[in-house]
Design a protein around this motif. Structure first.
Motif, PDB file in Angstrom:
ATOM      1  N   LYS A   1       0.828  -1.202   0.000  1.00 14.83           N
ATOM      2  CA  LYS A   1       0.000   0.000   0.000  1.00 14.83           C
ATOM      3  C   LYS A   1       0.865   1.256   0.000  1.00 14.83           C
ATOM      4  N   HIS A   2       1.864   1.281   0.844  1.00 13.22           N
ATOM      5  CA  HIS A   2       2.715   2.465   0.942  1.00 13.22           C
ATOM      6  C   HIS A   2       3.531   2.674  -0.330  1.00 13.22           C
ATOM      7  N   LEU A   3       3.930   1.601  -0.966  1.00 12.99           N
ATOM      8  CA  LEU A   3       4.650   1.740  -2.231  1.00 12.99           C
ATOM      9  C   LEU A   3       3.749   2.360  -3.297  1.00 12.99           C
ATOM     10  N   LEU A   4       2.485   1.914  -3.348  1.00 12.04           N
ATOM     11  CA  LEU A   4       1.549   2.501  -4.310  1.00 12.04           C
ATOM     12  C   LEU A   4       1.281   3.966  -3.989  1.00 12.04           C
ATOM     13  N   TRP A   5       1.148   4.292  -2.717  1.00 14.46           N
ATOM     14  CA  TRP A   5       0.956   5.688  -2.321  1.00 14.46           C
ATOM     15  C   TRP A   5       2.120   6.554  -2.791  1.00 14.46           C
ATOM     16  N   LEU A   6       3.348   6.045  -2.615  1.00 16.12           N
ATOM     17  CA  LEU A   6       4.520   6.817  -3.020  1.00 16.12           C
ATOM     18  C   LEU A   6       4.571   6.982  -4.543  1.00 16.12           C
ATOM     19  N   VAL A   7       4.162   5.967  -5.284  1.00 14.38           N
ATOM     20  CA  VAL A   7       4.128   6.072  -6.742  1.00 14.38           C
ATOM     21  C   VAL A   7       3.136   7.148  -7.174  1.00 14.38           C
ATOM     22  N   ILE A   8       1.963   7.153  -6.548  1.00  9.77           N
ATOM     23  CA  ILE A   8       0.963   8.176  -6.881  1.00  9.77           C
ATOM     24  C   ILE A   8       1.482   9.560  -6.509  1.00  9.77           C
ATOM     25  N   GLY A   9       2.129   9.660  -5.350  1.00 11.03           N
ATOM     26  CA  GLY A   9       2.696  10.941  -4.940  1.00 11.03           C
ATOM     27  C   GLY A   9       3.755  11.419  -5.919  1.00 11.03           C
ATOM     28  N   TRP A  10       4.622  10.489  -6.367  1.00 13.56           N
ATOM     29  CA  TRP A  10       5.652  10.867  -7.335  1.00 13.56           C
ATOM     30  C   TRP A  10       5.029  11.315  -8.648  1.00 13.56           C
ATOM     31  N   PHE A  11       4.042  10.583  -9.132  1.00 14.96           N
ATOM     32  CA  PHE A  11       3.419  10.939 -10.400  1.00 14.96           C
ATOM     33  C   PHE A  11       2.674  12.263 -10.288  1.00 14.96           C
ATOM     34  N   THR A  12       2.143  12.566  -9.097  1.00 20.30           N
ATOM     35  CA  THR A  12       1.500  13.867  -8.877  1.00 20.30           C
ATOM     36  C   THR A  12       2.518  14.988  -9.021  1.00 20.30           C
ATOM     37  N   GLY A  13       3.669  14.836  -8.382  1.00 22.63           N
ATOM     38  CA  GLY A  13       4.704  15.858  -8.489  1.00 22.63           C
ATOM     39  C   GLY A  13       5.248  15.990  -9.896  1.00 22.63           C
ATOM     40  N   PHE A  14       5.464  14.872 -10.562  1.00 18.63           N
ATOM     41  CA  PHE A  14       5.986  14.900 -11.927  1.00 18.63           C
ATOM     42  C   PHE A  14       4.995  15.587 -12.858  1.00 18.63           C
ATOM     43  N   SER A  15       3.696  15.306 -12.696  1.00 19.02           N
ATOM     44  CA  SER A  15       2.682  15.928 -13.546  1.00 19.02           C
ATOM     45  C   SER A  15       2.615  17.432 -13.301  1.00 19.02           C
ATOM     46  N   PHE A  16       2.816  17.839 -12.060  1.00 20.50           N
ATOM     47  CA  PHE A  16       2.817  19.275 -11.759  1.00 20.50           C
ATOM     48  C   PHE A  16       3.971  19.967 -12.486  1.00 20.50           C
ATOM     49  N   VAL A  17       5.152  19.384 -12.423  1.00 20.32           N
ATOM     50  CA  VAL A  17       6.314  19.987 -13.089  1.00 20.32           C
ATOM     51  C   VAL A  17       6.107  20.020 -14.595  1.00 20.32           C
ATOM     52  N   ALA A  18       5.390  19.028 -15.140  1.00 22.41           N
ATOM     53  CA  ALA A  18       5.193  18.956 -16.587  1.00 22.41           C
ATOM     54  C   ALA A  18       4.377  20.113 -17.132  1.00 22.41           C
ATOM     55  N   TRP A  19       3.660  20.836 -16.290  1.00 20.29           N
ATOM     56  CA  TRP A  19       2.944  22.027 -16.740  1.00 20.29           C
ATOM     57  C   TRP A  19       3.902  23.203 -16.952  1.00 20.29           C
ATOM     58  N   PHE A  20       5.113  23.102 -16.402  1.00 20.07           N
ATOM     59  CA  PHE A  20       6.073  24.207 -16.471  1.00 20.07           C
ATOM     60  C   PHE A  20       7.282  23.893 -17.359  1.00 20.07           C
ATOM     61  N   VAL A  21       7.412  22.620 -17.739  1.00 19.75           N
ATOM     62  CA  VAL A  21       8.500  22.184 -18.616  1.00 19.75           C
ATOM     63  C   VAL A  21       7.884  21.303 -19.691  1.00 19.75           C
ATOM     64  N   ASP A  22       8.377  21.399 -20.890  1.00 15.56           N
ATOM     65  CA  ASP A  22       7.846  20.559 -21.955  1.00 15.56           C
ATOM     66  C   ASP A  22       7.844  19.091 -21.516  1.00 15.56           C
ATOM     67  N   ALA A  23       6.647  18.472 -21.520  1.00  5.70           N
ATOM     68  CA  ALA A  23       6.483  17.144 -20.919  1.00  5.70           C
ATOM     69  C   ALA A  23       7.375  16.076 -21.546  1.00  5.70           C
ATOM     70  N   PRO A  24       7.414  15.923 -22.880  1.00  2.38           N
ATOM     71  CA  PRO A  24       8.319  14.901 -23.450  1.00  2.38           C
ATOM     72  C   PRO A  24       9.786  15.155 -23.087  1.00  2.38           C
ATOM     73  N   THR A  25      10.172  16.427 -23.067  1.00  2.00           N
ATOM     74  CA  THR A  25      11.551  16.741 -22.683  1.00  2.00           C
ATOM     75  C   THR A  25      11.810  16.363 -21.233  1.00  2.00           C
ATOM     76  N   LEU A  26      10.825  16.582 -20.369  1.00  2.00           N
ATOM     77  CA  LEU A  26      10.983  16.240 -18.953  1.00  2.00           C
ATOM     78  C   LEU A  26      11.168  14.741 -18.770  1.00  2.00           C
ATOM     79  N   TRP A  27      10.394  13.940 -19.497  1.00  2.00           N
ATOM     80  CA  TRP A  27      10.562  12.488 -19.403  1.00  2.00           C
ATOM     81  C   TRP A  27      11.969  12.074 -19.856  1.00  2.00           C
ATOM     82  N   ARG A  28      12.488  12.760 -20.842  1.00  2.00           N
ATOM     83  CA  ARG A  28      13.800  12.382 -21.374  1.00  2.00           C
ATOM     84  C   ARG A  28      14.932  12.786 -20.438  1.00  2.00           C
ATOM     85  N   THR A  29      14.768  13.936 -19.769  1.00  2.00           N
ATOM     86  CA  THR A  29      15.872  14.459 -18.958  1.00  2.00           C
ATOM     87  C   THR A  29      15.792  14.070 -17.485  1.00  2.00           C
ATOM     88  N   PHE A  30      14.604  13.744 -17.000  1.00  2.00           N
ATOM     89  CA  PHE A  30      14.456  13.519 -15.563  1.00  2.00           C
ATOM     90  C   PHE A  30      15.249  12.309 -15.088  1.00  2.00           C
TER      91      PHE A  30
END
Length: 472
Positions: free
Chosen positions: A158-187
């Motif tokens: 359960k905690h691992l899934l929670w952390l994955v959702i939390g990470w994806f939430t943060g990553f999606s937030f950053v993707a609004w400020f940086v080109d999303a495909p570029t972010l996936w490539r550089t992160f």
């Protein structure tokens, strides 16, 4: 109202508040999950947040459709580019959403909290995962009392899934400020900016703690909205409410399914409390912990169906309705008209601003000291500072021409102005007019700007100013 009546009313409010149950974090609330129309509606409204996760991947004209490019101070909204100079629209947008929140609260209570708030939605998803992995509320309460090793083994997925959702939430937030495909490539190669890694880490930890552990305590202690909602409600506001007149006196059914003589419809099953995500008892009246999610309505309606009684013991209702006072339609409520007028004005301003956005903007500033100069040949000269704002992502060669009184001559515009992308480019311009052509102390002059983009698209704009001469 007399002072005695007012004192009696205040005493009644204190007595009601004394019966409220507010969980201050001493226990973990394991709410029961039931299906029903309001649960379905809750999932539908929560799906609005899919835009948060999927929006950065929408493309428009070869780039991200919505991109808040803070380093370059450019904010792309589909085909429009908003620069800091246009941020007056942001004020109107914030005003619009603030008033919208107020009017929704005045009409249907804390609908934002119950159906749309990110804290509510993420907590609901986290507890759904918890139930799927650990079982119903009774099993989770037993697990709370189990040895640490047992809890760790049972709760690690359960905690691992929670952390994955939390990470994806943060990553999606950053993707609004940086080109999303570029972010996936550089992160994942360590090439993304420090701000990106820090932001994702903060969002991961914040989502994990707020939605996984604090849950309703976030609403009680961290969110100011729960504190001010009392002044935003009135007796005509629709909120989930318990019909005391119909339900009291409450009591359990006898063997055989019969109620005692004089007993109300409430059978004291506590299902409304069991499904409440904040652990409040709606039968004690509207209170701070209620987020108006209406899950108690689903629970009560199912119980009423089982005991053969009419639904609606708990329903969306106003205080006026429950106390038998006449109810007014929404269109007759002054507060709704006031809020609606402000909403309309703010929305009209936003629409006007977006409709009037141009890829090329020109401002003309007339020199104030001196207002004019008489040259040796007798002509009158005015000085202007042009400010060109190029809102496109490419540099432009902008040609300027000036129209005005007969005989007008311009110096300083012999070559096109090279306007860099996303910035203001100044230019100094001198305009001369023979004094004999000036019929008045002030005459209009118009500055026309024209440029072509790399794809051949023509951009043009114009700005009127004034030519000042000595009094005739």
């Amino acid at each position: 109202m007399s002072s005695r009546d007012r004192a009696t009313e205040v005493e009644g409010l204190y007595a009601e508040a004394a019966q409220w149950h507010v969980n201050a974090g001493g226990e973990t609330i394991h709410a029961k999950r039931l299906s029903g129309r309001w649960r379905t509606f809750k999932w539908l409204t929560a799906s609005v947040w899919l835009v948060f996760f999927l929006g950065p991947y929408l493309r428009w004209d070869g780039r991200q459709a919505v991109l808040f490019d803070i380093p370059n101070r450019q904010y792309h909204l589909f085909g429009a580019t908003v620069l800091p100079q246009d941020f007056w629209m942001l004020s109107l947008l914030l005003l619009f959403f603030a008033i919208l929140l107020a009017v929704v609260t005045a009409v249907v209570g804390r609908a934002w909290c119950g159906y749309f708030c990110f804290q509510t939605v993420w907590t609901d998803v986290f507890t759904w995962i918890e139930e799927r992995l650990e079982g119903p509320p009774a099993a989770r309460r037993r697990l709370d009392q189990a040895p640490f090793a047992t809890r760790l083994r049972a709760r690690l997925p359960k905690h691992l899934l929670w952390l994955v959702i939390g990470w994806f939430t943060g990553f999606s937030f950053v993707a609004w400020f940086v080109d999303a495909p570029t972010l996936w490539r550089t992160f994942f190669t360590g090439e993304a900016g420090v701000a990106a890694y820090v932001t994702v880490a903060l969002f991961t930890a914040g989502t994990y703690v707020l939605a996984g552990f604090l849950r309703e305590q976030t609403c009680f202690w961290l969110c100011p909205y729960a504190r001010i909602q009392g002044v935003m409600l009135d007796p005509t506001t629709l909120v989930p409410a318990y019909d005391t007149g119909r339900g009291e006196p409450r009591g359990r059914l006898r063997r055989g399914g019969e109620a005692a003589a004089g007993q109300g419809d409430c059978i004291d099953c506590n299902q409304c409390v069991a499904v409440c995500p904040t652990g409040v008892d709606i039968r004690q009246g509207q209170q701070e912990g209620c987020i108006t999610c209406a899950l108690c309505i689903d629970a009560c309606d199912q119980v009423m169906d089982k005991v053969g009684k009419a639904r609606g013991l708990i329903r969306y209702a106003s205080l006026d309705e429950l106390e038998g006072r006449p109810t007014r339609p929404l269109v007759l409520r002054p507060r709704v008209w006031l809020y609606g007028g402000i909403l309309t004005l703010a929305l009209a301003g936003i629409v006007y601003g977006l409709a009037s956005l141009a890829a090329l903007d020109l401002k003309v500033l007339h020199e104030r000291a001196p207002l004019f100069v008489r040259l040796s040949d007798g002509s009158i000269q005015n000085r202007y500072t042009l400010k060109l704002l190029n809102k496109t992502p490419e540099p432009l060669a902008v040609e300027i021409r000036v129209s005005g009184p007969p005989g007008l001559e311009v110096s300083g515009l012999e070559r096109p102005i090279q306007a860099a992308a996303g910035v203001v480019t100044p230019a100094l311009v001198f305009v001369r007019v023979p004094e004999s052509a000036l019929a008045a102390e002030q005459q209009p002059v118009v500055f026309h700007a024209e440029a072509r983009r790399g794809d051949g698209q023509r951009l043009d704009t114009a700005r009127e100013s004034v030519f000042i001469a000595p009094a005739p």
